[in-house]
Design a protein around this motif. Structure first.
Motif, mmCIF file in Angstrom:
data_model
loop_
_atom_site.group_PDB
_atom_site.id
_atom_site.type_symbol
_atom_site.label_atom_id
_atom_site.label_comp_id
_atom_site.label_asym_id
_atom_site.label_seq_id
_atom_site.Cartn_x
_atom_site.Cartn_y
_atom_site.Cartn_z
ATOM 1 N N LEU A 42 37.567 4.775 6.929
ATOM 2 C CA LEU A 42 39.003 4.625 7.184
ATOM 3 C C LEU A 42 39.671 3.752 6.131
ATOM 4 N N LEU A 43 38.963 2.743 5.628
ATOM 5 C CA LEU A 43 39.532 1.929 4.547
ATOM 6 C C LEU A 43 39.774 2.769 3.301
ATOM 7 N N LEU A 44 38.813 3.645 2.970
ATOM 8 C CA LEU A 44 38.999 4.519 1.812
ATOM 9 C C LEU A 44 40.133 5.509 2.062
ATOM 10 N N MET A 45 40.233 6.020 3.274
ATOM 11 C CA MET A 45 41.353 6.898 3.622
ATOM 12 C C MET A 45 42.678 6.139 3.512
ATOM 13 N N GLY A 46 42.645 4.866 3.898
ATOM 14 C CA GLY A 46 43.841 4.036 3.842
ATOM 15 C C GLY A 46 44.343 3.830 2.426
ATOM 16 N N ILE A 47 43.438 3.542 1.483
ATOM 17 C CA ILE A 47 43.886 3.339 0.101
ATOM 18 C C ILE A 47 44.381 4.663 -0.488
ATOM 19 N N ALA A 48 43.730 5.774 -0.129
ATOM 20 C CA ALA A 48 44.181 7.081 -0.618
ATOM 21 C C ALA A 48 45.574 7.400 -0.091
ATOM 22 N N GLY A 49 45.787 7.180 1.184
ATOM 23 C CA GLY A 49 47.085 7.472 1.786
ATOM 24 C C GLY A 49 48.180 6.556 1.279
ATOM 25 N N CYS A 50 47.888 5.277 1.210
ATOM 26 C CA CYS A 50 48.866 4.288 0.757
ATOM 27 C C CYS A 50 49.301 4.584 -0.674
ATOM 28 N N SER A 51 48.334 4.811 -1.543
ATOM 29 C CA SER A 51 48.650 5.077 -2.939
ATOM 30 C C SER A 51 49.382 6.409 -3.102
ATOM 31 N N SER A 52 48.979 7.416 -2.355
ATOM 32 C CA SER A 52 49.641 8.722 -2.450
ATOM 33 C C SER A 52 51.103 8.642 -2.041
ATOM 34 N N TYR A 115 52.393 -1.939 -5.643
ATOM 35 C CA TYR A 115 52.948 -1.507 -4.363
ATOM 36 C C TYR A 115 51.956 -1.240 -3.232
ATOM 37 N N CYS A 116 50.770 -0.752 -3.534
ATOM 38 C CA CYS A 116 49.849 -0.341 -2.466
ATOM 39 C C CYS A 116 49.238 -1.557 -1.775
ATOM 40 N N SER A 117 49.694 -1.820 -0.579
ATOM 41 C CA SER A 117 49.212 -2.977 0.189
ATOM 42 C C SER A 117 47.716 -2.893 0.464
ATOM 43 N N VAL A 118 47.219 -1.709 0.719
ATOM 44 C CA VAL A 118 45.790 -1.550 0.998
ATOM 45 C C VAL A 118 44.978 -1.918 -0.242
ATOM 46 N N ALA A 119 45.414 -1.461 -1.409
ATOM 47 C CA ALA A 119 44.713 -1.808 -2.652
ATOM 48 C C ALA A 119 44.734 -3.310 -2.882
ATOM 49 N N LYS A 120 45.853 -3.957 -2.604
ATOM 50 C CA LYS A 120 45.962 -5.396 -2.811
ATOM 51 C C LYS A 120 44.995 -6.154 -1.892
ATOM 52 N N ILE A 121 44.764 -5.646 -0.710
ATOM 53 C CA ILE A 121 43.796 -6.277 0.202
ATOM 54 C C ILE A 121 42.371 -6.037 -0.299
ATOM 55 N N LEU A 122 42.056 -4.777 -0.640
ATOM 56 C CA LEU A 122 40.696 -4.423 -1.019
ATOM 57 C C LEU A 122 40.281 -5.012 -2.364
ATOM 58 N N GLU A 123 41.248 -5.267 -3.250
ATOM 59 C CA GLU A 123 40.891 -5.813 -4.566
ATOM 60 C C GLU A 123 40.330 -7.234 -4.474
ATOM 61 N N LYS A 124 40.422 -7.849 -3.324
ATOM 62 C CA LYS A 124 39.854 -9.190 -3.141
ATOM 63 C C LYS A 124 38.324 -9.165 -3.217
ATOM 64 N N THR A 125 37.723 -8.015 -2.855
ATOM 65 C CA THR A 125 36.257 -7.918 -2.888
ATOM 66 C C THR A 125 35.757 -6.794 -3.776
ATOM 67 N N ALA A 126 36.617 -5.853 -4.123
ATOM 68 C CA ALA A 126 36.171 -4.667 -4.858
ATOM 69 C C ALA A 126 36.953 -4.487 -6.153
ATOM 70 N N GLU A 127 36.247 -4.086 -7.196
ATOM 71 C CA GLU A 127 36.927 -3.686 -8.423
ATOM 72 C C GLU A 127 37.443 -2.266 -8.202
ATOM 73 N N ILE A 128 38.751 -2.083 -8.340
ATOM 74 C CA ILE A 128 39.360 -0.778 -8.101
ATOM 75 C C ILE A 128 39.673 -0.131 -9.448
ATOM 76 N N THR A 129 39.127 1.062 -9.638
ATOM 77 C CA THR A 129 39.378 1.830 -10.856
ATOM 78 C C THR A 129 39.930 3.191 -10.455
ATOM 79 N N TYR A 130 40.561 3.848 -11.423
ATOM 80 C CA TYR A 130 41.088 5.186 -11.134
ATOM 81 C C TYR A 130 41.126 6.029 -12.394
ATOM 82 N N GLU A 131 41.147 7.324 -12.154
ATOM 83 C CA GLU A 131 41.371 8.295 -13.218
ATOM 84 C C GLU A 131 42.428 9.266 -12.707
ATOM 85 N N ILE A 132 43.155 9.873 -13.640
ATOM 86 C CA ILE A 132 44.229 10.782 -13.275
ATOM 87 C C ILE A 132 43.988 12.125 -13.952
ATOM 88 N N ARG A 133 44.093 13.178 -13.172
ATOM 89 C CA ARG A 133 44.076 14.544 -13.706
ATOM 90 C C ARG A 133 45.443 15.137 -13.400
#
Length: 140
Positions: A42-52, A115-133
């Protein structure tokens, strides 16, 4: 913001409901036939939804419309750690539409970095990376 949780069986199947009545089922992924997502999923779903939501909003403000937006999110955890938090999260953002690569990159980076509140919370413990297609091509 408030949710309610109710246990539905003698194991780990729970139903959560928000104020509007939207329902999400939770379960322990280690049971034979899970009846819902795990809390970590659900946390991963949350960051996907928030960012989208952010990405669509940012592009709409520029009068740019996507014809499709999909995301694949993978979480990485340290085996055997307690608690076993995410140490890394990678998002693959897949966009289709009449959007320049620069505008797509800017929308995703604004979401992740501001802007993504979920990412801002999760970045406290996880390195967040992304790629764009964008339209099948990797955005550099």
């Amino acid at each position: 913001m408030k949710i309610r949780l109710k246990r539905l069986n003698n194991d780990y199947h729970f139903e959560t409901k928000n104020k509007r009545g939207d329902v999400v089922h939770l379960d322990n992924k280690s049971v034979e036939n899970p009846q819902g997502a795990s809390p970590m999923e659900l946390l991963l779903m949350g960051i996907a939804g928030c960012s989208s939501i952010d990405i669509v909003m940012i592009l709409k403000k520029q009068h740019l419309e996507l014809t499709d937006l999909q995301m694949e999110v993978e979480g990485f955890r340290q085996e055997g750690a307690v608690p076993n938090v995410f140490t890394g999260i990678h998002l693959k953002v897949i966009l289709e539409g009449e959007v320049s690569p620069a505008k797509a990159q800017r929308a995703v980076s604004l979401s992740m970095e501001k802007y993504c509140s979920v990412a801002k919370i999760l970045e406290k413990t996880a390195e967040i990376t992304y790629e764009i297609r964008l339209n099948g091509e990797l955005v550099e």
